[in-house]
Design a protein around this motif. Structure first.
Motif, PDB file in Angstrom:
ATOM      1  N   LEU A  98     -12.543  -4.117  19.107  1.00  0.00           N
ATOM      2  CA  LEU A  98     -12.028  -2.823  18.654  1.00  0.00           C
ATOM      3  C   LEU A  98     -10.535  -2.909  18.384  1.00  0.00           C
ATOM      4  CD1 LEU A  98     -12.874   0.103  18.127  1.00  0.00           C
ATOM      5  CD2 LEU A  98     -12.327   0.621  20.505  1.00  0.00           C
ATOM      6  N   LEU A  99      -9.823  -3.661  19.192  1.00  0.00           N
ATOM      7  CA  LEU A  99      -8.389  -3.834  19.002  1.00  0.00           C
ATOM      8  C   LEU A  99      -8.089  -4.580  17.700  1.00  0.00           C
ATOM      9  CD1 LEU A  99      -5.739  -3.169  20.384  1.00  0.00           C
ATOM     10  CD2 LEU A  99      -5.875  -5.347  21.595  1.00  0.00           C
ATOM     11  N   VAL A 100      -8.900  -5.564  17.365  1.00  0.00           N
ATOM     12  CA  VAL A 100      -8.716  -6.295  16.100  1.00  0.00           C
ATOM     13  C   VAL A 100      -8.907  -5.361  14.909  1.00  0.00           C
ATOM     14  CG1 VAL A 100      -9.616  -8.135  14.633  1.00  0.00           C
ATOM     15  CG2 VAL A 100      -9.384  -8.509  17.089  1.00  0.00           C
ATOM     16  N   VAL A 101      -9.931  -4.524  14.962  1.00  0.00           N
ATOM     17  CA  VAL A 101     -10.184  -3.583  13.870  1.00  0.00           C
ATOM     18  C   VAL A 101      -9.040  -2.582  13.746  1.00  0.00           C
ATOM     19  CG1 VAL A 101     -11.740  -1.774  13.029  1.00  0.00           C
ATOM     20  CG2 VAL A 101     -12.686  -3.837  14.069  1.00  0.00           C
ATOM     21  N   ILE A 102      -8.520  -2.112  14.885  1.00  0.00           N
ATOM     22  CA  ILE A 102      -7.389  -1.170  14.867  1.00  0.00           C
ATOM     23  C   ILE A 102      -6.168  -1.827  14.236  1.00  0.00           C
ATOM     24  CG2 ILE A 102      -5.765   0.090  16.328  1.00  0.00           C
ATOM     25  CD1 ILE A 102      -8.083   0.621  18.259  1.00  0.00           C
ATOM     26  N   CYS A 103      -5.902  -3.088  14.598  1.00  0.00           N
ATOM     27  CA  CYS A 103      -4.771  -3.815  14.014  1.00  0.00           C
ATOM     28  C   CYS A 103      -4.935  -3.955  12.512  1.00  0.00           C
ATOM     29  CB  CYS A 103      -4.631  -5.193  14.658  1.00  0.00           C
ATOM     30  SG  CYS A 103      -4.046  -5.176  16.364  1.00  0.00           S
ATOM     31  N   PHE A 104      -6.146  -4.224  12.072  1.00  0.00           N
ATOM     32  CA  PHE A 104      -6.420  -4.358  10.638  1.00  0.00           C
ATOM     33  C   PHE A 104      -6.154  -3.041   9.906  1.00  0.00           C
ATOM     34  CE2 PHE A 104      -9.285  -4.020   6.998  1.00  0.00           C
ATOM     35  CZ  PHE A 104      -8.986  -5.182   6.297  1.00  0.00           C
ATOM     36  N   LEU A 105      -6.570  -1.937  10.487  1.00  0.00           N
ATOM     37  CA  LEU A 105      -6.368  -0.632   9.858  1.00  0.00           C
ATOM     38  C   LEU A 105      -4.903  -0.197   9.922  1.00  0.00           C
ATOM     39  CD1 LEU A 105      -9.502   1.263  11.244  1.00  0.00           C
ATOM     40  CD2 LEU A 105      -9.206   0.281   8.960  1.00  0.00           C
ATOM     41  N   TYR A 106      -4.207  -0.604  10.965  1.00  0.00           N
ATOM     42  CA  TYR A 106      -2.820  -0.161  11.172  1.00  0.00           C
ATOM     43  C   TYR A 106      -1.837  -0.946  10.316  1.00  0.00           C
ATOM     44  CZ  TYR A 106       1.520   0.952  13.651  1.00  0.00           C
ATOM     45  OH  TYR A 106       2.800   1.336  13.957  1.00  0.00           O
ATOM     46  N   SER A 107      -2.041  -2.252  10.207  1.00  0.00           N
ATOM     47  CA  SER A 107      -1.051  -3.108   9.559  1.00  0.00           C
ATOM     48  C   SER A 107      -1.406  -3.378   8.094  1.00  0.00           C
ATOM     49  CB  SER A 107      -0.943  -4.436  10.323  1.00  0.00           C
ATOM     50  OG  SER A 107      -0.112  -5.340   9.643  1.00  0.00           O
ATOM     51  N   SER A 108      -0.517  -3.013   7.204  1.00  0.00           N
ATOM     52  CA  SER A 108      -0.720  -3.302   5.782  1.00  0.00           C
ATOM     53  C   SER A 108      -0.578  -4.799   5.498  1.00  0.00           C
ATOM     54  CB  SER A 108       0.287  -2.514   4.937  1.00  0.00           C
ATOM     55  OG  SER A 108       1.622  -2.861   5.297  1.00  0.00           O
ATOM     56  N   GLU A 109       0.252  -5.488   6.289  1.00  0.00           N
ATOM     57  CA  GLU A 109       0.424  -6.925   6.106  1.00  0.00           C
ATOM     58  C   GLU A 109      -0.865  -7.689   6.399  1.00  0.00           C
ATOM     59  OE1 GLU A 109       2.926  -8.704   4.924  1.00  0.00           O
ATOM     60  OE2 GLU A 109       3.966  -6.845   4.452  1.00  0.00           O
ATOM     61  N   ILE A 110      -1.569  -7.282   7.448  1.00  0.00           N
ATOM     62  CA  ILE A 110      -2.834  -7.932   7.778  1.00  0.00           C
ATOM     63  C   ILE A 110      -3.877  -7.641   6.705  1.00  0.00           C
ATOM     64  CG2 ILE A 110      -4.745  -7.988   9.444  1.00  0.00           C
ATOM     65  CD1 ILE A 110      -2.740  -7.523  11.653  1.00  0.00           C
ATOM     66  N   ARG A 111      -3.893  -6.404   6.215  1.00  0.00           N
ATOM     67  CA  ARG A 111      -4.866  -6.044   5.174  1.00  0.00           C
ATOM     68  C   ARG A 111      -4.617  -6.796   3.877  1.00  0.00           C
ATOM     69  NH1 ARG A 111      -3.776  -0.820   7.025  1.00  0.00           N
ATOM     70  NH2 ARG A 111      -2.602  -0.355   5.118  1.00  0.00           N
ATOM     71  N   LYS A 112      -3.367  -7.174   3.610  1.00  0.00           N
ATOM     72  CA  LYS A 112      -3.062  -7.900   2.382  1.00  0.00           C
ATOM     73  C   LYS A 112      -3.541  -9.343   2.426  1.00  0.00           C
ATOM     74  CE  LYS A 112       1.090  -5.203   1.224  1.00  0.00           C
ATOM     75  NZ  LYS A 112       2.581  -5.256   1.136  1.00  0.00           N
ATOM     76  N   GLN A 113      -3.699  -9.884   3.602  1.00  0.00           N
ATOM     77  CA  GLN A 113      -4.091 -11.283   3.739  1.00  0.00           C
ATOM     78  C   GLN A 113      -5.588 -11.446   3.472  1.00  0.00           C
ATOM     79  OE1 GLN A 113      -2.874 -12.466   7.646  1.00  0.00           O
ATOM     80  NE2 GLN A 113      -0.755 -11.814   7.329  1.00  0.00           N
ATOM     81  N   VAL A 114      -5.931 -12.494   2.761  1.00  0.00           N
ATOM     82  CA  VAL A 114      -7.332 -12.762   2.438  1.00  0.00           C
ATOM     83  C   VAL A 114      -8.141 -12.988   3.715  1.00  0.00           C
ATOM     84  CG1 VAL A 114      -8.892 -14.351   1.263  1.00  0.00           C
ATOM     85  CG2 VAL A 114      -6.745 -13.706   0.184  1.00  0.00           C
ATOM     86  N   SER A 115      -7.557 -13.682   4.667  1.00  0.00           N
ATOM     87  CA  SER A 115      -8.269 -13.965   5.918  1.00  0.00           C
ATOM     88  C   SER A 115      -8.602 -12.694   6.686  1.00  0.00           C
ATOM     89  CB  SER A 115      -7.436 -14.887   6.803  1.00  0.00           C
ATOM     90  OG  SER A 115      -6.184 -14.290   7.121  1.00  0.00           O
ATOM     91  N   GLY A 116      -7.861 -11.603   6.409  1.00  0.00           N
ATOM     92  CA  GLY A 116      -8.138 -10.339   7.083  1.00  0.00           C
ATOM     93  C   GLY A 116      -9.540  -9.824   6.811  1.00  0.00           C
ATOM     94  N   ILE A 117     -10.072 -10.107   5.616  1.00  0.00           N
ATOM     95  CA  ILE A 117     -11.437  -9.682   5.281  1.00  0.00           C
ATOM     96  C   ILE A 117     -12.444 -10.388   6.178  1.00  0.00           C
ATOM     97  CG2 ILE A 117     -13.192  -9.657   3.464  1.00  0.00           C
ATOM     98  CD1 ILE A 117     -11.005  -9.468   1.428  1.00  0.00           C
ATOM     99  N   PHE A 118     -12.260 -11.689   6.347  1.00  0.00           N
ATOM    100  CA  PHE A 118     -13.174 -12.446   7.194  1.00  0.00           C
ATOM    101  C   PHE A 118     -13.059 -12.012   8.654  1.00  0.00           C
ATOM    102  CE2 PHE A 118     -11.917 -15.800   3.915  1.00  0.00           C
ATOM    103  CZ  PHE A 118     -12.938 -15.421   3.052  1.00  0.00           C
TER     104      PHE A 118
END
Length: 339
Positions: free
Chosen positions: A24-44
């Motif tokens: 759940l913390l990983v998903v929250i970080c993904f939703l919170y951080s635009s930098e993580i969402r921009k990374q291709v690895s973020g999808i995986f």
């Protein structure tokens, strides 16, 4: 309940809590951080975390209740649905790990052409294939009524009663594990060993430069020289340690369960129930370890979590000055390149 069942139930509860909070913390970080969402690895990573979350919420409680009651916890319809989800989510999670290793391989081995070889669209296509393959096997097993409660694993999973279809079921099981576990393992070994080879090459180059520098600096203090040599040794071990964790955790958690499922197909082999449940719980534990192996121990995620905590507590993380602002920007850039 026997002592072994109590210990397995306690272990499963711990895995459930850790897996639920960490993913759940990983998903929250993904939703919170635009930098993580921009990374291709973020999808995986988010796909892996969502698979682990659903497996935690929907499948682990079913196995826990089966251990407590020592019988099928739900009706046949719900049991088939739980077995369908387990087959789909486990396969999808394995393929997501393989996709992450491919992304890392391209980023390290082909850094100059990474942006052209691994685009956002390419990542979506890879995840689309992962979903398609992962859905194929549970759909076939559902159509052929090969989803049922297994007392060996205390869970609703791929299972068939003794009958004429045992050979077809055996072939299906072998193909399923070959297309999920074995395929992912081969990809993990190939890509991460290539990454390790490149990392060692760069370490040797750095070591040569370091030794040349130490030779030129004849007046350098012995303690400084010793620290340089110690850092040199740690640098060589760091890449090996990370690769070992990526591959080792995959094998340690999934291999006992997969091997047990394959050995179970032999007509003269009888699987002990406690071992079957233990291998199942060990496979579940991969969902709890994945967030730490792939995400939460990285500096970028630590920084995002710290930002979230400070925002909740309404505290300023950094003083507002031009110097710190530029430093943060530079750090973000370095972190983005490092991932």
């Amino acid at each position: 309940m026997q002592l072994a069942e109590i210990l397995l139930a306690i272990f499963l509860i711990l895995v459930f809590i850790i897996s639920l909070l960490a993913n759940l913390l990983v998903v929250i970080c993904f939703l919170y951080s635009s930098e993580i969402r921009k990374q291709v690895s973020g999808i995986f990573l988010v796909n892996l975390s969502l698979c682990n979350l659903l497996l935690t919420i929907l499948n682990m409680p079913s196995t826990f209740l089966a251990i407590l009651k020592n019988q099928q916890p739900f009706g046949d319809c719900i049991c088939k649905a739980v077995g369908f989800l387990e087959t789909f989510l486990t396969s999808n999670a394995m393929l997501s790990m393989a996709a992450l290793s491919i992304d890392k391989w391209i980023a390290v081995v082909f850094p100059l052409s990474y942006t052209s070889k691994m685009r956002y669209k390419d990542a979506v296509i890879m995840m689309g294939y992962s979903w398609l393959q992962s859905l194929t096997f549970p759909l076939v097993s559902l159509f052929l009524s090969w989803l049922d409660y297994s007392t060996i694993y205390a869970s609703c999973t791929l299972h068939i009663q003794e009958g004429a279809e045992i050979q077809r079921f055996a072939v299906f099981t072998i193909i399923f594990h070959a297309a999920s576990f074995m395929l992912s393992l081969v990809i993990l070994c190939f890509t991460y060993l290539k990454v390790l080879k490149v990392a060692r090459f760069h370490c040797r180059r750095i070591d040569i430069i370091t030794m040349q520098t130490l030779v030129l600096l004849v007046d350098i203090h012995p303690s400084v020289k010793q620290r340089c040599l110690s850092e040199q040794k740690r640098r060589r071990q760091r890449a090996t340690k990370k690769i070992s964790i990526f591959i080792g955790s995959f094998v340690l958690c999934f291999a006992p369960y997969v091997i047990t499922r394959l050995v179970e197909l032999l007509p003269f082999v009888k699987i002990n129930n406690y071992w079957g449940i233990a291998s199942k719980c060990l496979a579940y534990s991969k969902a709890a370890s994945d967030p730490f192996v792939y995400s939460l121990l990285r500096q970028q995620y630590k920084k995002v979590i710290l930002n979230i905590v400070n925002r909740i507590l309404k505290r300023e993380l950094y003083p507002s000055s031009g110097y710190n602002s530029s430093l943060d920007t530079e750090n973000e850039y370095c972190l983005h390149r490092g991932t």
